[in-house]
Design a protein around this motif. Structure first.
Motif, PDB file in Angstrom:
ATOM      1  N   ASP A  84       0.841  -1.210   0.000  1.00 47.78           N
ATOM      2  CA  ASP A  84       0.000   0.000   0.000  1.00 47.78           C
ATOM      3  C   ASP A  84       0.872   1.256   0.000  1.00 47.78           C
ATOM      4  OD1 ASP A  84      -2.229   1.623   0.015  1.00 47.78           O
ATOM      5  OD2 ASP A  84      -3.178   0.627   1.731  1.00 47.78           O
ATOM      6  N   LEU A  85       0.243   2.390  -0.251  1.00 48.78           N
ATOM      7  CA  LEU A  85       0.928   3.672  -0.189  1.00 48.78           C
ATOM      8  C   LEU A  85       1.401   3.931   1.233  1.00 48.78           C
ATOM      9  CD1 LEU A  85      -1.709   5.733  -2.204  1.00 48.78           C
ATOM     10  CD2 LEU A  85       0.525   4.960  -3.030  1.00 48.78           C
ATOM     11  N   THR A  86       2.449   4.739   1.371  1.00 49.54           N
ATOM     12  CA  THR A  86       2.853   5.151   2.720  1.00 49.54           C
ATOM     13  C   THR A  86       2.259   6.522   3.052  1.00 49.54           C
ATOM     14  OG1 THR A  86       4.893   6.118   1.880  1.00 49.54           O
ATOM     15  CG2 THR A  86       5.023   3.853   2.674  1.00 49.54           C
ATOM     16  N   GLU A  87       1.873   7.274   2.007  1.00 48.04           N
ATOM     17  CA  GLU A  87       1.327   8.618   2.212  1.00 48.04           C
ATOM     18  C   GLU A  87      -0.196   8.580   2.361  1.00 48.04           C
ATOM     19  OE1 GLU A  87       3.390  11.356   2.296  1.00 48.04           O
ATOM     20  OE2 GLU A  87       5.044   9.941   2.056  1.00 48.04           O
ATOM     21  N   ASP A  88      -0.698   9.549   3.148  1.00 43.67           N
ATOM     22  CA  ASP A  88      -2.138   9.775   3.251  1.00 43.67           C
ATOM     23  C   ASP A  88      -2.540  10.619   2.042  1.00 43.67           C
ATOM     24  OD1 ASP A  88      -4.711  10.344   3.929  1.00 43.67           O
ATOM     25  OD2 ASP A  88      -4.224  11.521   5.724  1.00 43.67           O
ATOM     26  N   ILE A  89      -3.517  10.157   1.257  1.00 39.36           N
ATOM     27  CA  ILE A  89      -3.853  10.897   0.031  1.00 39.36           C
ATOM     28  C   ILE A  89      -5.053  11.817   0.195  1.00 39.36           C
ATOM     29  CG2 ILE A  89      -2.818   9.139  -1.441  1.00 39.36           C
ATOM     30  CD1 ILE A  89      -5.710   8.318  -2.241  1.00 39.36           C
ATOM     31  N   CYS A  90      -5.633  11.874   1.390  1.00 37.06           N
ATOM     32  CA  CYS A  90      -6.778  12.751   1.631  1.00 37.06           C
ATOM     33  C   CYS A  90      -6.388  14.195   1.272  1.00 37.06           C
ATOM     34  CB  CYS A  90      -7.214  12.650   3.091  1.00 37.06           C
ATOM     35  SG  CYS A  90      -8.686  13.622   3.446  1.00 37.06           S
ATOM     36  N   ASP A  91      -7.197  14.824   0.403  1.00 35.92           N
ATOM     37  CA  ASP A  91      -6.980  16.214  -0.054  1.00 35.92           C
ATOM     38  C   ASP A  91      -5.714  16.415  -0.905  1.00 35.92           C
ATOM     39  OD1 ASP A  91      -9.330  17.146   1.051  1.00 35.92           O
ATOM     40  OD2 ASP A  91      -8.402  17.590   2.998  1.00 35.92           O
TER      41      ASP A  91
END
Ligand code: IMP
Ligand code: MG
Length: 179
Positions: A84-91
């Motif tokens: 999975d991604l390590t970054e939060d993609i919200c916004d």
């Protein structure tokens, strides 16, 4: 040319020219933004590396590995997240970088999953598109080359995990997989 390549569909030069054009387009699209550019492993790694090096845009990068399994019908296909991604993609403004869209099932499921995380925007750039093979209702936002329905290898694309390091996109000899 590799002995298992029938013919070269896209030369190194053709790819390099098109990648520069795509990078310029994406620089305009993301002007004033800081996108999160997502490499879908493993097939996109070569395209991704060339694309981001041709972009001037300030960006973050992230990596994801997925595969889609199903019992034949698009609606029941499931996406397996291997990494999975390590970054939060919200916004965030998210740009997905794909190697090839074939049936579209993988990307369709992936897009649905990422949209649920509420990014500010979500675009897809693919090096190759085989529209004749499409099963899922999904289209890339930006495409390098629309190609015929041939099995291609190289520039990141594999057959049984081989050939990813070829610098061009070639058509795999049928004798390799029709035994
Ligand atoms: P689909 O769009 O869900 O059918 O699957 C796309 C994935 O299938 C790509 O990310 C590739 O890994 C693989 N794929 C589809 N067509 C080819 C091809 O011609 N050569 C190599 N891999 C391919
Ligand atoms: Mg792939």
């Amino acid at each position: 040319m590799h002995e298992n390549v029938e013919w070269i569909m896209l030369s190194e030069e053709q790819i390099a020219t098109r990648v520069k054009e795509l990078a310029a387009t994406l620089d305009r699209v993301y002007e004033g933004h800081k996108p999160l550019v997502v490499c879908i492993l493993k097939g996109s790694v070569v395209f991704f590396s060339d694309l981001i090096r041709n972009m001037q845009t300030t960006m973050d990068v992230d990596f994801m590995a997925v595969s889609s399994y199903g019992n034949g019908t698009v609606s029941t296909r499931e996406l397996k997240i291997k990494k999975d991604l390590t970054e939060d993609i919200c916004d965030r403004d998210v740009l997905i970088v794909e190697d090839i869209i074939d049936s579209g099932n993988t990307l369709y499921a992936l897009k649905k999953l990422l949209i649920a995380r509420k990014p500010a925007s979500l675009n897809i750039v693919t090096l190759l598109d085989k529209p004749q093979r499409r099963e899922a209702p999904i289209e890339p936002d930006y495409t390098g080359f629309v190609i015929e329905d041939e099995f291609v290898i190289g520039y990141g694309l594999d057959y049984a995990e081989e050939y990813r390091n070829l610098p061009y996109v070639g058509v795999l000899k049928r004798s390799v997989y029709e035994k």
